[in-house]
Motif scaffolding. Structure first.
Motif, PDB file in Angstrom:
ATOM      1  N   LEU A 185     -15.214 -68.994 -12.941  1.00  0.00           N
ATOM      2  CA  LEU A 185     -14.428 -68.344 -11.973  1.00  0.00           C
ATOM      3  C   LEU A 185     -12.973 -68.750 -12.076  1.00  0.00           C
ATOM      4  O   LEU A 185     -12.011 -67.837 -11.896  1.00  0.00           O
ATOM      5  N   VAL A 186     -12.733 -69.689 -12.812  1.00  0.00           N
ATOM      6  CA  VAL A 186     -11.186 -70.275 -13.293  1.00  0.00           C
ATOM      7  C   VAL A 186     -11.250 -70.615 -14.779  1.00  0.00           C
ATOM      8  O   VAL A 186     -12.070 -71.739 -15.076  1.00  0.00           O
ATOM      9  N   GLY A 187     -10.555 -70.083 -15.435  1.00  0.00           N
ATOM     10  CA  GLY A 187     -10.097 -70.544 -16.964  1.00  0.00           C
ATOM     11  C   GLY A 187      -9.203 -71.357 -16.836  1.00  0.00           C
ATOM     12  O   GLY A 187      -8.006 -71.188 -16.067  1.00  0.00           O
ATOM     13  N   LEU A 188      -8.914 -72.288 -17.828  1.00  0.00           N
ATOM     14  CA  LEU A 188      -7.939 -73.212 -18.082  1.00  0.00           C
ATOM     15  C   LEU A 188      -7.269 -73.344 -19.280  1.00  0.00           C
ATOM     16  O   LEU A 188      -8.168 -73.740 -20.397  1.00  0.00           O
ATOM     17  N   ILE A 189      -6.178 -72.968 -19.658  1.00  0.00           N
ATOM     18  CA  ILE A 189      -5.299 -73.517 -20.692  1.00  0.00           C
ATOM     19  C   ILE A 189      -4.653 -74.489 -20.499  1.00  0.00           C
ATOM     20  O   ILE A 189      -3.596 -74.550 -19.795  1.00  0.00           O
ATOM     21  N   PRO A 190      -4.883 -75.902 -21.004  1.00  0.00           N
ATOM     22  CA  PRO A 190      -4.354 -77.166 -20.560  1.00  0.00           C
ATOM     23  C   PRO A 190      -2.935 -77.265 -21.142  1.00  0.00           C
ATOM     24  O   PRO A 190      -2.838 -76.799 -22.302  1.00  0.00           O
ATOM     25  N   GLN A 191      -2.281 -78.287 -20.451  1.00  0.00           N
ATOM     26  CA  GLN A 191      -0.884 -78.591 -20.825  1.00  0.00           C
ATOM     27  C   GLN A 191      -1.132 -79.379 -22.145  1.00  0.00           C
ATOM     28  O   GLN A 191       0.022 -79.141 -23.203  1.00  0.00           O
ATOM     29  N   SER A 192      -1.938 -80.083 -22.438  1.00  0.00           N
ATOM     30  CA  SER A 192      -2.076 -80.738 -23.413  1.00  0.00           C
ATOM     31  C   SER A 192      -3.340 -80.533 -24.224  1.00  0.00           C
ATOM     32  O   SER A 192      -4.616 -81.062 -23.924  1.00  0.00           O
ATOM     33  N   PRO A 193      -3.634 -79.481 -25.085  1.00  0.00           N
ATOM     34  CA  PRO A 193      -4.607 -78.807 -25.634  1.00  0.00           C
ATOM     35  C   PRO A 193      -5.584 -79.740 -26.480  1.00  0.00           C
ATOM     36  O   PRO A 193      -6.754 -79.812 -26.484  1.00  0.00           O
ATOM     37  N   ALA A 194      -5.069 -80.495 -27.142  1.00  0.00           N
ATOM     38  CA  ALA A 194      -5.640 -81.638 -28.249  1.00  0.00           C
ATOM     39  C   ALA A 194      -6.423 -82.549 -27.394  1.00  0.00           C
ATOM     40  O   ALA A 194      -7.651 -83.026 -27.636  1.00  0.00           O
ATOM     41  N   ALA A 195      -6.041 -82.987 -26.312  1.00  0.00           N
ATOM     42  CA  ALA A 195      -6.546 -83.934 -25.302  1.00  0.00           C
ATOM     43  C   ALA A 195      -8.023 -83.103 -24.952  1.00  0.00           C
ATOM     44  O   ALA A 195      -8.651 -83.971 -24.360  1.00  0.00           O
ATOM     45  N   HIS A 196      -8.008 -81.987 -24.661  1.00  0.00           N
ATOM     46  CA  HIS A 196      -9.340 -81.414 -24.304  1.00  0.00           C
ATOM     47  C   HIS A 196     -10.153 -80.801 -25.255  1.00  0.00           C
ATOM     48  O   HIS A 196     -11.138 -80.322 -25.034  1.00  0.00           O
ATOM     49  N   LEU A 197      -9.957 -80.907 -26.453  1.00  0.00           N
ATOM     50  CA  LEU A 197     -10.989 -80.643 -27.582  1.00  0.00           C
ATOM     51  C   LEU A 197     -11.654 -81.785 -27.861  1.00  0.00           C
ATOM     52  O   LEU A 197     -11.050 -82.988 -28.078  1.00  0.00           O
ATOM     53  N   THR A 198     -12.850 -81.824 -28.055  1.00  0.00           N
ATOM     54  CA  THR A 198     -13.836 -82.697 -28.625  1.00  0.00           C
ATOM     55  C   THR A 198     -13.680 -83.287 -29.918  1.00  0.00           C
ATOM     56  O   THR A 198     -13.645 -82.370 -31.041  1.00  0.00           O
TER      57      THR A 198
ATOM     58  N   ALA B  30      -5.398 -65.559 -31.849  1.00  0.00           N
ATOM     59  CA  ALA B  30      -4.694 -65.435 -33.114  1.00  0.00           C
ATOM     60  C   ALA B  30      -4.765 -66.793 -34.002  1.00  0.00           C
ATOM     61  O   ALA B  30      -4.096 -67.647 -34.451  1.00  0.00           O
ATOM     62  N   PHE B  31      -6.121 -67.325 -33.445  1.00  0.00           N
ATOM     63  CA  PHE B  31      -6.723 -68.617 -34.235  1.00  0.00           C
ATOM     64  C   PHE B  31      -7.117 -68.285 -35.671  1.00  0.00           C
ATOM     65  O   PHE B  31      -7.852 -67.515 -35.770  1.00  0.00           O
ATOM     66  N   PRO B  32      -6.611 -68.643 -36.780  1.00  0.00           N
ATOM     67  CA  PRO B  32      -7.072 -68.352 -37.976  1.00  0.00           C
ATOM     68  C   PRO B  32      -8.444 -68.605 -38.488  1.00  0.00           C
ATOM     69  O   PRO B  32      -8.777 -69.894 -38.019  1.00  0.00           O
TER      70      PRO B  32
ATOM     71  N   SER C  65      -2.482 -78.502 -36.195  1.00  0.00           N
ATOM     72  CA  SER C  65      -1.096 -78.674 -35.804  1.00  0.00           C
ATOM     73  C   SER C  65      -1.234 -78.307 -34.150  1.00  0.00           C
ATOM     74  O   SER C  65      -2.139 -77.884 -33.533  1.00  0.00           O
ATOM     75  N   GLY C  66      -0.186 -78.769 -33.515  1.00  0.00           N
ATOM     76  CA  GLY C  66       0.116 -78.477 -32.117  1.00  0.00           C
ATOM     77  C   GLY C  66      -0.024 -77.222 -31.784  1.00  0.00           C
ATOM     78  O   GLY C  66      -0.759 -76.755 -30.728  1.00  0.00           O
ATOM     79  N   GLY C  67       0.508 -76.349 -32.641  1.00  0.00           N
ATOM     80  CA  GLY C  67       0.409 -74.757 -32.230  1.00  0.00           C
ATOM     81  C   GLY C  67      -0.783 -74.289 -32.438  1.00  0.00           C
ATOM     82  O   GLY C  67      -1.427 -73.347 -31.786  1.00  0.00           O
ATOM     83  N   LEU C  68      -1.799 -74.892 -33.200  1.00  0.00           N
ATOM     84  CA  LEU C  68      -3.053 -74.301 -33.844  1.00  0.00           C
ATOM     85  C   LEU C  68      -3.786 -75.130 -32.445  1.00  0.00           C
ATOM     86  O   LEU C  68      -4.991 -74.223 -31.967  1.00  0.00           O
ATOM     87  N   ALA C  69      -3.700 -76.129 -32.029  1.00  0.00           N
ATOM     88  CA  ALA C  69      -4.559 -76.670 -30.922  1.00  0.00           C
ATOM     89  C   ALA C  69      -4.320 -75.673 -29.916  1.00  0.00           C
ATOM     90  O   ALA C  69      -5.322 -75.701 -28.853  1.00  0.00           O
TER      91      ALA C  69
ATOM     92  N   VAL D 182     -14.681 -84.990 -32.385  1.00  0.00           N
ATOM     93  CA  VAL D 182     -15.750 -85.111 -33.449  1.00  0.00           C
ATOM     94  C   VAL D 182     -16.526 -83.832 -33.789  1.00  0.00           C
ATOM     95  O   VAL D 182     -17.396 -83.856 -34.550  1.00  0.00           O
ATOM     96  N   ARG D 183     -16.135 -82.848 -33.064  1.00  0.00           N
ATOM     97  CA  ARG D 183     -16.722 -81.393 -33.445  1.00  0.00           C
ATOM     98  C   ARG D 183     -15.741 -80.599 -33.941  1.00  0.00           C
ATOM     99  O   ARG D 183     -14.599 -80.509 -33.480  1.00  0.00           O
ATOM    100  N   ARG D 184     -16.197 -79.753 -34.818  1.00  0.00           N
ATOM    101  CA  ARG D 184     -15.435 -78.472 -35.439  1.00  0.00           C
ATOM    102  C   ARG D 184     -15.133 -77.525 -34.276  1.00  0.00           C
ATOM    103  O   ARG D 184     -15.887 -77.482 -33.343  1.00  0.00           O
ATOM    104  N   VAL D 185     -13.855 -76.781 -34.528  1.00  0.00           N
ATOM    105  CA  VAL D 185     -13.571 -75.925 -33.420  1.00  0.00           C
ATOM    106  C   VAL D 185     -14.549 -74.663 -33.402  1.00  0.00           C
ATOM    107  O   VAL D 185     -14.828 -74.417 -32.211  1.00  0.00           O
ATOM    108  N   ARG D 186     -15.185 -74.313 -34.548  1.00  0.00           N
ATOM    109  CA  ARG D 186     -15.981 -73.187 -34.397  1.00  0.00           C
ATOM    110  C   ARG D 186     -17.342 -73.651 -33.481  1.00  0.00           C
ATOM    111  O   ARG D 186     -17.654 -72.993 -32.809  1.00  0.00           O
ATOM    112  N   SER D 187     -17.589 -74.996 -33.558  1.00  0.00           N
ATOM    113  CA  SER D 187     -18.849 -75.439 -32.580  1.00  0.00           C
ATOM    114  C   SER D 187     -18.470 -75.368 -31.440  1.00  0.00           C
ATOM    115  O   SER D 187     -19.200 -75.243 -30.551  1.00  0.00           O
ATOM    116  N   GLN D 188     -17.424 -75.822 -31.192  1.00  0.00           N
ATOM    117  CA  GLN D 188     -16.730 -75.866 -29.647  1.00  0.00           C
ATOM    118  C   GLN D 188     -16.639 -74.503 -29.027  1.00  0.00           C
ATOM    119  O   GLN D 188     -17.098 -74.164 -27.995  1.00  0.00           O
TER     120      GLN D 188
END
Length: 304
Positions: free
Chosen positions: A77-90, A127-129, A141-145, A92-98
């Motif tokens: 119902l509510v999607g979130l783009i967090p202020q500190s994205p790196a802290a919300h990514l797991t 626009a994530f490569p 990088s911060g921008g990619l996160a 130990v897992r690759r971006v594709r997996s998440q």
């Protein structure tokens, strides 16, 4: 606070975000913008308290329990783009997996080929490569996160999207791409809305239908975006100061610093920094006709 006191991080925040609308919430750091977004998703610290209502349809987000928030609200119902994205990514897992896990959970996509294609489309949308999808978060990088977090937030096409500083770490072209994609999210489906929290007033002007300005934990102005950024311009002196601080609008900073939320001045919190302040500003102004100010600017004050 020392001594066990409490701080009112957000007070009397009354606003609506209609379906098909983007509301930009702006203001200096520490004014309570991100606290408000966290409250809507039940992400405040355990010792925080909330009061009031935050209605999404029939559901009161502030009253929802953790089970409802986890299974029904967040992502769906509510999607979130967090202020500190790196802290919300797991980490130990690759971006594709998440991203694939989120696609599978929110869209029901199954099958290796279909899931991979859907994951690639989700990454492209932000626009994530593609050649970075198999990297871990610490390799970004911060921008990619930031772009990875945006991709995750957009997957579910949630009715309400909360974007907290979604352009941090991006160059101007990617800022434009990101805000345009967020705008497409709102325009691309019936009933979708966007609350974007940003310091980037250029991005806010590009995407917003309406603007809410927050100062010292309170909303001090609500305005139509076209009128706010154009003519007649902001009515609250603080809002006008934010625009005048932009490089293309005079590059004149607002004097002084915002007050600490635990030590607010009596009356109007902006009065110590305001050249229009008078004795009447010792009384807190109510939000009237979209502006909480005893001495708001009038249309005739506008300068092209």
């Amino acid at each position: 606070m020392p001594g066990g006191g409490r701080v009112a991080a957000v007070t009397d925040a009354h606003f609506e975000v209609a379906a098909g609308e983007c509301l930009a919430l702006i203001g200096e750091s520490g004014c309570g913008k991100s606290v408000l977004a966290s409250a809507l998703l039940g992400l405040l610290p355990a010792n925080a308290q909330t009061a009031g209502e935050a209605r999404l349809g029939a559901l009161d987000l502030l009253a929802a329990d953790e089970r409802t928030l986890a299974r029904t609200v967040r992502g769906r119902l509510v999607g979130l783009i967090p202020q500190s994205p790196a802290a919300h990514l797991t980490p130990v897992r690759r971006v594709r997996s998440q991203l694939a896990e989120t696609v599978r959970a929110l869209t029901g996509t199954r099958g290796r080929t279909a899931l991979r294609a859907a994951t690639d489309r989700a990454a492209e949308r932000a626009a994530f490569p593609a050649d970075h999808l198999d990297r871990h978060p610490h390799e970004l990088s911060g921008g990619l996160a930031q772009r990875a977090a945006t991709a995750l937030a957009l997957v579910g096409n949630a009715p309400l999207l909360l974007a907290d500083e979604p352009t941090t770490g991006l160059d101007r072209d990617l800022v434009d791409h990101t805000v345009d994609e967020l705008r497409r999210h709102v325009d691309g489906g019936a009933g979708r809305a966007l609350l974007v929290i940003t310091h980037d007033l250029t991005a806010a002007e590009r995407i917003a239908d309406r603007v809410a300005v927050m100062y010292a934990g309170r909303i001090v102005e609500l305005a139509d975006a076209a009128a706010f950024f154009g003519a007649p311009g902001p009515r609250h002196p603080y809002s006008r100061g934010l625009l005048q601080a932009l490089p293309d609008r005079g590059f004149t900073p607002i004097p002084g610093l915002p007050p600490e939320l635990g030590d607010l001045p009596a009356g109007c919190a902006f009065a110590p920094r305001c050249e229009r302040a008078t004795a009447v500003c010792a009384v807190p102004p109510a939000l009237t006709d979209g502006t909480a100010c005893h001495h708001p600017h009038r249309p005739e004050d506008h300068r092209a």
